[in-house]
Design a protein around this motif. Structure first.
Motif, mmCIF file in Angstrom:
data_model
loop_
_atom_site.group_PDB
_atom_site.id
_atom_site.type_symbol
_atom_site.label_atom_id
_atom_site.label_comp_id
_atom_site.label_asym_id
_atom_site.label_seq_id
_atom_site.Cartn_x
_atom_site.Cartn_y
_atom_site.Cartn_z
ATOM 1 N N SER A 98 0.831 -1.202 0.000
ATOM 2 C CA SER A 98 0.000 0.000 0.000
ATOM 3 C C SER A 98 0.869 1.257 0.000
ATOM 4 N N VAL A 99 1.894 1.282 0.858
ATOM 5 C CA VAL A 99 2.746 2.465 0.994
ATOM 6 C C VAL A 99 3.543 2.716 -0.291
ATOM 7 N N THR B 251 1.411 3.706 -3.425
ATOM 8 C CA THR B 251 0.838 5.047 -3.330
ATOM 9 C C THR B 251 1.844 6.097 -3.821
ATOM 10 N N VAL C 273 2.320 5.785 -7.665
ATOM 11 C CA VAL C 273 1.179 6.329 -8.416
ATOM 12 C C VAL C 273 1.219 7.857 -8.396
ATOM 13 N N MET C 274 1.539 8.433 -7.240
ATOM 14 C CA MET C 274 1.548 9.891 -7.119
ATOM 15 C C MET C 274 2.576 10.511 -8.063
ATOM 16 N N THR D 119 1.566 9.884 -11.932
ATOM 17 C CA THR D 119 0.475 10.753 -12.384
ATOM 18 C C THR D 119 0.955 12.191 -12.538
ATOM 19 N N LYS E 47 -7.048 -0.243 -4.621
ATOM 20 C CA LYS E 47 -6.836 0.467 -3.361
ATOM 21 C C LYS E 47 -6.604 1.975 -3.489
ATOM 22 N N SER E 48 -6.300 2.467 -4.707
ATOM 23 C CA SER E 48 -6.044 3.904 -4.825
ATOM 24 C C SER E 48 -7.305 4.707 -5.136
ATOM 25 N N THR F 42 -3.787 4.101 2.268
ATOM 26 C CA THR F 42 -3.369 4.832 1.075
ATOM 27 C C THR F 42 -3.757 6.308 1.152
ATOM 28 N N SER G 6 -3.805 9.127 -6.703
ATOM 29 C CA SER G 6 -3.124 8.227 -5.769
ATOM 30 C C SER G 6 -3.866 8.065 -4.460
#
Lengths: 124, 229
Positions: free
Chosen positions: A92-93, A96, A99-100, A103, B129-130, B157, B187
């Motif tokens: 999860s960490v 995240t 993805v940030m 994007t 999950k995002s 998240t 995100s």
């Protein structure tokens, strides 16, 4: 009777969404079918914003609380996930952050390119 | 009647009040870790354990809260409709940016699940999950994941994205408000959007747009990649 009509419209669209979820073979949640349908109706002008906004904003305002009951189910499924807790949290960490950055960088690249071509068009 | 164990309203009121308490605590302290959803979940579980109430009994009353989730997902069309003009002006950046994020999400989860040796069930549990919980719960359920675990991952998240967003932007020199908003929304869904609203109006609008678009893209992408593990 303002809210009665709005509730009737929103739940009516939800019902059609549920029906589409049952009818079509795709793994799409009923709410997403409904979301598309409402967006379509709004864009076509068949539905006006004032006809759903009041009750709709009430739902959106209390949305966060709706996730609590399902998550409390953790008290029953805790033993089941205990063994994978660390990998699940790590994944999860890390994802995240990935993805940030992906994007943000992709969007910034497109914006910079768009701005450049606009300037070039103005010059020529 | 055995009170409060058999009350139909006790559990709903319990969840509502703990959520309210969470909101109050977060305002007082300003700590993003005190996410009201997280506070409500933990306190509700603690009280249920203390009073020896089974989850099945709690669910009997609390399911009427979850019942509202589908019409609420439908209502996400309202903010999306309001942002349509901003979407049209920056269409390429919005679509490419969010699509990159959705692919990065699926890709990183795929690789990490292989590294950690997680099976199909956890892979599809983690995939959505995002995105916003309203859509993610449906996606996880349809794909055969464990919905409860998906929700926990979504909360981790969102809270994490809210806390580290600004540091990541500084670290990667990401300055454009549109790009920052899209990054937060894609995100870290609604909790990330709360941070985007603090950063500015454009960031906030772009982030809430990203929440809806990323949710919809994920609905399409997850069934395509679900069979990989």
């Amino acid at each position: 009777m303002k809210y009665l009509k709005q509730l009737a419209v929103i739940l009516g669209i939800t019902l059609i969404g549920e029906w589409l979820n049952y009818l079509l073979p795709f793994p799409v949640p009923a709410g997403v079918y409904g979301l598309f349908l409402m967006l379509l109706l709004l864009c076509c002008g068949i539905l006006r914003l004032e006809q759903v906004e009041g009750a709709g904003n009430l739902f959106l305002d209390i949305m966060s609380i709706m996730f609590v009951p399902s998550a409390v189910g953790l008290m029953d499924s805790y033993r089941q996930i205990q063994s994978v807790l660390i990998p699940v949290v790590c994944i999860s960490v890390i994802s995240t952050i990935v993805v940030m950055i992906a994007t943000g960088k992709a969007a910034e690249f497109m914006i910079t390119r768009q701005d450049k071509s606009r300037k070039e068009n103005q010059q020529s | 009647m055995n009170f409060p164990q058999e009350s139909l309203y006790f559990c709903t009121v319990l969840s509502l009040f703990t959520f309210w308490l969470g909101t109050w605590l977060k305002q007082k302290t300003g700590w993003a870790v005190l996410n009201p959803i997280l506070v409500s979940i933990l306190l509700t579980i603690a009280v249920l354990k203390f009073l020896h109430i089974e989850y099945a009994t709690y669910e009997e009353g609390a399911r009427y809260i979850s019942y509202l989730l589908t019409p609420t997902t439908v209502c996400l069309a309202i903010p999306l409709y309001k942002q349509l003009a901003l979407l049209r002006q920056n269409l390429a950046a919005v679509i490419i940016g969010i699509f990159s994020g959705v692919i990065a999400s699926a890709g990183s989860i795929f690789v990490l699940c292989l590294l950690f040796g997680l099976d199909h069930t956890y892979y599809v549990t983690l995939l959505p999950k995002s995105i916003t919980t309203a859509i993610a719960m449906g996606v996880s359920e349809e794909a055969g994941g464990i919905v409860t675990v998906t929700i926990i991952c979504i909360i981790i998240t969102g809270t994490l994205g809210n806390i580290i967003g600004e540091s990541i932007f500084k670290w990667t020199h990401l300055k454009h408000p549109i790009a920052r908003g899209l990054a937060l929304g894609t995100s870290a869904h609604a909790v990330g959007t709360a941070k985007a609203m603090e950063l500015g109006e454009v960031e906030g609008a772009m982030s809430s747009l990203a929440v809806a678009v990323a949710g919809l893209m994920t609905v399409i992408v997850v069934p395509l990649v679900a069979g990989l593990i």
